[in-house]
Write a protein that holds these residues in place. Structure first.
Motif, mmCIF file in Angstrom:
data_model
loop_
_atom_site.group_PDB
_atom_site.id
_atom_site.type_symbol
_atom_site.label_atom_id
_atom_site.label_comp_id
_atom_site.label_asym_id
_atom_site.label_seq_id
_atom_site.Cartn_x
_atom_site.Cartn_y
_atom_site.Cartn_z
ATOM 1 N N ASN A 260 -37.292 65.660 38.410
ATOM 2 C CA ASN A 260 -36.039 66.233 38.902
ATOM 3 C C ASN A 260 -36.293 67.135 40.114
ATOM 4 O OD1 ASN A 260 -33.290 66.509 38.840
ATOM 5 N ND2 ASN A 260 -33.251 68.014 37.184
ATOM 6 N N LEU A 261 -37.077 66.660 41.066
ATOM 7 C CA LEU A 261 -37.497 67.486 42.196
ATOM 8 C C LEU A 261 -36.326 67.943 43.050
ATOM 9 C CD1 LEU A 261 -39.657 68.737 43.994
ATOM 10 C CD2 LEU A 261 -39.947 66.503 45.096
ATOM 11 N N GLU A 262 -35.390 67.067 43.333
ATOM 12 C CA GLU A 262 -34.274 67.424 44.222
ATOM 13 C C GLU A 262 -33.457 68.582 43.640
ATOM 14 O OE1 GLU A 262 -30.496 65.361 46.564
ATOM 15 O OE2 GLU A 262 -31.459 64.309 44.890
ATOM 16 N N LYS A 263 -33.114 68.493 42.383
ATOM 17 C CA LYS A 263 -32.331 69.555 41.742
ATOM 18 C C LYS A 263 -33.145 70.841 41.648
ATOM 19 C CE LYS A 263 -29.550 70.550 37.632
ATOM 20 N NZ LYS A 263 -29.068 70.010 36.321
ATOM 21 N N LEU A 264 -34.435 70.718 41.325
ATOM 22 C CA LEU A 264 -35.306 71.880 41.225
ATOM 23 C C LEU A 264 -35.384 72.624 42.550
ATOM 24 C CD1 LEU A 264 -37.477 73.630 39.821
ATOM 25 C CD2 LEU A 264 -39.157 71.883 40.448
ATOM 26 N N TYR A 265 -35.596 71.882 43.642
ATOM 27 C CA TYR A 265 -35.728 72.504 44.963
ATOM 28 C C TYR A 265 -34.467 73.266 45.358
ATOM 29 C CZ TYR A 265 -36.833 73.046 49.912
ATOM 30 O OH TYR A 265 -37.072 73.566 51.164
ATOM 31 N N GLN A 266 -33.319 72.808 44.874
ATOM 32 C CA GLN A 266 -32.052 73.453 45.230
ATOM 33 C C GLN A 266 -31.605 74.500 44.222
ATOM 34 O OE1 GLN A 266 -29.756 69.848 45.561
ATOM 35 N NE2 GLN A 266 -30.297 69.534 47.719
ATOM 36 N N SER A 267 -32.434 74.766 43.212
ATOM 37 C CA SER A 267 -32.079 75.739 42.176
ATOM 38 C C SER A 267 -32.131 77.166 42.720
ATOM 39 C CB SER A 267 -33.028 75.616 40.981
ATOM 40 O OG SER A 267 -34.344 76.010 41.344
ATOM 41 N N ASP A 268 -31.435 78.062 42.061
ATOM 42 C CA ASP A 268 -31.354 79.454 42.515
ATOM 43 C C ASP A 268 -32.729 80.122 42.525
ATOM 44 O OD1 ASP A 268 -28.630 79.211 42.827
ATOM 45 O OD2 ASP A 268 -28.136 80.136 40.897
ATOM 46 N N GLU A 269 -33.525 79.877 41.479
ATOM 47 C CA GLU A 269 -34.837 80.531 41.390
ATOM 48 C C GLU A 269 -35.754 80.104 42.533
ATOM 49 O OE1 GLU A 269 -38.256 81.562 38.044
ATOM 50 O OE2 GLU A 269 -36.796 79.974 37.662
ATOM 51 N N VAL A 270 -35.735 78.827 42.866
ATOM 52 C CA VAL A 270 -36.548 78.333 43.969
ATOM 53 C C VAL A 270 -36.028 78.849 45.301
ATOM 54 C CG1 VAL A 270 -37.159 76.245 45.271
ATOM 55 C CG2 VAL A 270 -37.416 76.299 42.786
ATOM 56 N N ARG A 271 -34.721 78.846 45.475
ATOM 57 C CA ARG A 271 -34.151 79.327 46.740
ATOM 58 C C ARG A 271 -34.460 80.813 46.959
ATOM 59 N NH1 ARG A 271 -33.980 75.129 49.463
ATOM 60 N NH2 ARG A 271 -32.933 76.366 51.062
ATOM 61 N N GLU A 272 -34.518 81.576 45.884
ATOM 62 C CA GLU A 272 -34.850 82.997 46.001
ATOM 63 C C GLU A 272 -36.287 83.183 46.483
ATOM 64 O OE1 GLU A 272 -34.042 84.670 42.188
ATOM 65 O OE2 GLU A 272 -31.856 84.440 42.386
ATOM 66 N N LEU A 273 -37.203 82.352 45.995
ATOM 67 C CA LEU A 273 -38.589 82.436 46.447
ATOM 68 C C LEU A 273 -38.731 81.964 47.888
ATOM 69 C CD1 LEU A 273 -40.889 81.340 43.486
ATOM 70 C CD2 LEU A 273 -41.060 83.427 44.834
ATOM 71 N N ILE A 274 -37.996 80.935 48.238
ATOM 72 C CA ILE A 274 -38.029 80.446 49.618
ATOM 73 C C ILE A 274 -37.591 81.544 50.580
ATOM 74 C CG2 ILE A 274 -36.915 78.853 51.242
ATOM 75 C CD1 ILE A 274 -36.933 76.742 49.033
ATOM 76 N N ALA A 275 -36.611 82.329 50.178
ATOM 77 C CA ALA A 275 -36.096 83.398 51.032
ATOM 78 C C ALA A 275 -37.145 84.468 51.317
ATOM 79 C CB ALA A 275 -34.860 84.030 50.393
ATOM 80 N N LEU A 276 -38.205 84.514 50.499
ATOM 81 C CA LEU A 276 -39.266 85.507 50.682
ATOM 82 C C LEU A 276 -40.423 84.986 51.531
ATOM 83 C CD1 LEU A 276 -39.442 86.980 47.057
ATOM 84 C CD2 LEU A 276 -38.351 88.004 49.063
ATOM 85 N N GLU A 277 -40.313 83.755 52.041
ATOM 86 C CA GLU A 277 -41.419 83.160 52.795
ATOM 87 C C GLU A 277 -41.823 84.042 53.973
ATOM 88 O OE1 GLU A 277 -39.982 79.356 54.114
ATOM 89 O OE2 GLU A 277 -38.432 80.227 55.376
ATOM 90 N N GLY A 278 -43.135 84.273 54.069
ATOM 91 C CA GLY A 278 -43.664 85.069 55.174
ATOM 92 C C GLY A 278 -43.415 86.562 55.056
ATOM 93 N N ARG A 279 -42.740 87.001 54.002
ATOM 94 C CA ARG A 279 -42.364 88.411 53.870
ATOM 95 C C ARG A 279 -43.096 89.141 52.754
ATOM 96 N NH1 ARG A 279 -37.917 89.299 57.010
ATOM 97 N NH2 ARG A 279 -36.747 87.452 57.668
ATOM 98 N N MET A 280 -43.895 88.423 51.974
ATOM 99 C CA MET A 280 -44.641 89.060 50.895
ATOM 100 C C MET A 280 -45.837 89.820 51.458
ATOM 101 S SD MET A 280 -44.584 85.916 48.154
ATOM 102 C CE MET A 280 -43.049 85.017 47.843
ATOM 103 N N PRO A 281 -46.293 90.850 50.784
ATOM 104 C CA PRO A 281 -47.424 91.631 51.308
ATOM 105 C C PRO A 281 -48.633 90.771 51.661
ATOM 106 C CG PRO A 281 -46.443 92.765 49.448
ATOM 107 C CD PRO A 281 -45.756 91.429 49.535
#
Length: 324
Positions: A260-281
């Motif tokens: 279920n990769l397509e649905k997983l990639y669009q899930s809220d939990e994944v999108r929240e991590l994507i939003a942190l790309e390049g911004r983690m310590p």
């Protein structure tokens, strides 16, 4: 300004196992399963829907997987651009089954001196690279030589270019070394060596993404204003059939795909991590090539313009622009 909002690349780890033990890599130290044909087929269909254009079948050593030719065939049938990098130990044996299935085939070679290359790789693979070049050319393939540029092998760059790439009409890809995790790579390239590879990148049949050089001169990714788009420009799939975020090297979290990769990639939990790309310590100062390359392609900034000439040059040589 963001110009592409879909992921463009998938780094698909078919196994972490490897038949070499390069001192500047730790992937080979990890226990690992092999991905299955059913998993790959399901995930490729989902990746197509998500907008991915390029599949990098990687490892470990991807040719250790007995079904690698089937994965490549599936990817080609779905219209993906395919790429694969190998230490060449198994290529002569598998070359016939791989013929015509890899758009960007890379043979790793870090020195013209046989002993030096084999020592860095932890296994005697130099002769297999030479044999693989011969076999690939006989089959009408157009492999590249992937040279990992380190401070202690810069004197090998010119001999590899002159004596292996030019005489065989192969592209030399210069891959600047990068630090990650606890791996001892000897540190990043010195300013002097960055200048050497920058000048080398202007020569015939040489590909160097100049944005890699610029990013290193700038001190790498800045979490206050990140250039890294690792999680939104690319996807990482592990041999455990998990989506790894934000990237393989940081690997903060892994999500079981479960068909279920397509649905997983669009899930809220994944999108929240994507939003942190390049911004983690941990992202401060990062310059990992395999994630910066797609990052430079999806947003217009100075790195986009630095990367563009070399990208056009390589795609003209390889002809892959026709598929983009």
């Amino acid at each position: 300004m963001r110009i592409i909002r879909k992921p463009v690349l998938c780094n698909y780890y078919v196994t972490y196992r490897c038949n070499a033990s390069c001192y500047f890599c730790d992937i080979w130290e990890k226990p690992s399963p092999y991905v299955t044909v059913d998993e790959v087929k399901s995930n490729l269909l989902a990746l197509k829907k998500l907008g991915v254009r390029v599949i990098d079948f990687t490892g470990g050593e991807p040719l250790l997987h007995q079904d690698i030719h089937l994965f490549l065939k599936l990817a080609k049938e779905l219209g993906f651009i395919t790429t694969l990098t190998t230490n060449a130990l198994l290529y002569p044996k598998k070359a016939e089954s791989l013929k015509g299935l890899i758009d960007m085939l890379h043979f790793s070679l870090d020195a013209y001196d046989k002993e030096k290359h084999d020592k860095a790789r932890g296994v005697a693979c130099y002769d297999f690279v030479m044999e693989s070049i011969r076999v690939a050319k006989h089959l009408g393939e157009k492999p590249d030589i992937l040279f990992t540029a380190m401070n202690d092998n810069m004197n090998e760059l010119e001999p590899v270019y002159q004596n292996i790439c030019l005489v065989n009409n192969l592209v030399l890809i210069i891959n600047p070394i990068f630090d990650y995790n606890q791996v001892e790579t000897g540190g990043g390239l010195t300013p002097e060596n960055l200048q050497i590879i920058s000048e080398m990148g202007k020569r015939k049949n040489v590909y160097l993404n100049e944005a890699f050089v610029q990013l290193r001169r700038d001190g790498g990714n800045k979490i206050s204003s990140p250039v890294c788009k690792a999680a939104s420009a690319s996807l990482v799939i592990s041999p455990h059939n998990e989506l790894v975020l934000p990237c393989y090297h940081l690997g903060k979290k892994s999500f079981p795909i479960k068909n279920n990769l397509e649905k997983l990639y669009q899930s809220d939990e994944v999108r929240e991590l994507i939003a942190l790309e390049g911004r983690m310590p941990e992202c401060e100062g990062c310059a990992i090539n395999c994630y910066m390359q797609p990052s430079f392609a999806v947003e217009i900034n100075k790195y986009f313009w630095k990367a563009l000439p070399s990208t056009i040059k390589y795609n003209r040589i390889k002809g892959t622009w026709r598929n983009l």
